[in-house]
Design a protein around this motif. Sequence first.
Motif, PDB file in Angstrom:
ATOM      1  N   ASN A 112      -4.702   4.423  -3.050  1.00 30.31           N
ATOM      2  CA  ASN A 112      -4.476   3.910  -4.401  1.00 30.31           C
ATOM      3  C   ASN A 112      -4.247   2.407  -4.417  1.00 30.31           C
ATOM      4  O   ASN A 112      -3.929   1.787  -3.405  1.00 30.31           O
ATOM      5  CB  ASN A 112      -3.291   4.635  -5.047  1.00 30.31           C
TER       6      ASN A 112
ATOM      7  N   ASP B 251     -14.281  -0.183 -12.494  1.00 24.61           N
ATOM      8  CA  ASP B 251     -13.391   0.471 -13.450  1.00 24.61           C
ATOM      9  C   ASP B 251     -12.266   1.261 -12.813  1.00 24.61           C
ATOM     10  O   ASP B 251     -11.184   1.357 -13.366  1.00 24.61           O
ATOM     11  CB  ASP B 251     -14.194   1.418 -14.359  1.00 24.61           C
ATOM     12  N   ASN B 252     -12.540   1.847 -11.645  1.00 28.28           N
ATOM     13  CA  ASN B 252     -11.508   2.701 -11.059  1.00 28.28           C
ATOM     14  C   ASN B 252     -10.450   1.921 -10.288  1.00 28.28           C
ATOM     15  O   ASN B 252      -9.654   2.489  -9.554  1.00 28.28           O
ATOM     16  CB  ASN B 252     -12.162   3.765 -10.153  1.00 28.28           C
ATOM     17  N   HIS B 253     -10.441   0.594 -10.419  1.00 28.90           N
ATOM     18  CA  HIS B 253      -9.430  -0.209  -9.727  1.00 28.90           C
ATOM     19  C   HIS B 253      -8.713  -1.110 -10.711  1.00 28.90           C
ATOM     20  O   HIS B 253      -8.433  -2.270 -10.429  1.00 28.90           O
ATOM     21  CB  HIS B 253     -10.086  -1.050  -8.620  1.00 28.90           C
ATOM     22  N   SER B 254      -8.386  -0.555 -11.858  1.00 28.05           N
ATOM     23  CA  SER B 254      -7.808  -1.396 -12.901  1.00 28.05           C
ATOM     24  C   SER B 254      -6.413  -1.893 -12.585  1.00 28.05           C
ATOM     25  O   SER B 254      -5.948  -2.853 -13.181  1.00 28.05           O
ATOM     26  CB  SER B 254      -7.794  -0.641 -14.227  1.00 28.05           C
TER      27      SER B 254
END
Lengths: 164, 180
Positions: free
Chosen positions: B36, B120-123
């Motif tokens: 994450n 997008d998945n690392h905002s």
Amino acid sequence: MADETLFEFLHMEIVSHVYKEQQSSKGTMDNKDRAVCVSVLEGMGFRVGQGLIERLTRDSPSFKDELDIMKFICKDFWTKVFRRQVDNLRTNHQGTYVLQDNKFNLLTQLSNGKQYLDQAPKYLAFSCGVVRGALSNLGLESVVTAEVSVMPSCKFQVVIQKLP
Amino acid sequence: MSRQANRATDSKKMNSELFTLTYGALVTQLCKDYENDEEVNKQLDKMGYNIGVRLIEDFLARSSIGRCQDFRETADVIAKVAFKMYLGITPSVTNWSPAGDEFSLILENNPLVDFVELPDNHSTLIYSNLLCGVLRGALEMVQMAVDVKFAQDTLRGDSVTEIRMKFIKRIEENLPAGDE
């Protein structure tokens, strides 16, 4: 500007991080672990080499032949990346090249002789990747290894892979 | 003559491209290694700290700047000397707190993020978090405990990049036992 210094510090920290991470899961390091570390660093260098050569050769005319490319790597590319030219280029004219840099700038901080010789490969993996990445973007697939006998002098061996 | 000049600026740009590209490769690798963004942010901060505690010596040797009298002077040195020296930019120092213990560094452009786009998945990724660690580590070596964080980030849609620095306390130098 001392941005080269910042790169050197970053590079050292990246090497340290990769080795620490690989070790932490077990506590010790065997040869397989070391190979993984070298491979991770080499892979990072590969991407960087591709990016660098792209910007460097954007406006240049295309190269005459393989030797022309290798000379470019030894002079222009080496100067841009390692801030000096390769001191000596040898080839067997059959796809193998040896690039000798007598004062490789990522080794000068380590030692001036034989001390820490066993540590040297850690600090060369990334650079081998950079060279391999650069060549790859110029259309040459290769295997790049480095050998050190007395720091900070270093020999990079490039073996161009011929397509079957 | 002009060709020489081009070489010089090209070589400056190339060197920062080497750093920028390497930094990008690092962040990419960390995103692969950790599940994450929070963990990646932590690693970047830790690595930055390790760099900072060594970089300060290099900085002091190159700049021969003496001890800063107060936090305001520290802020100026960081912005006008250190950032200029290592990243080639001069952020502006603004938004001082009334107590004078907190300020912002505004970076009009951040060389670390040249050509970078966050997927997008690392905002929640703080891409340049290494810088926070570097500043924290470096200042700790000159006896200042500070808290450093990104308040705004162009990569996350803000118009500028803002680093907020807060002075926590002075770290007393530990003298070895027996020294008077």
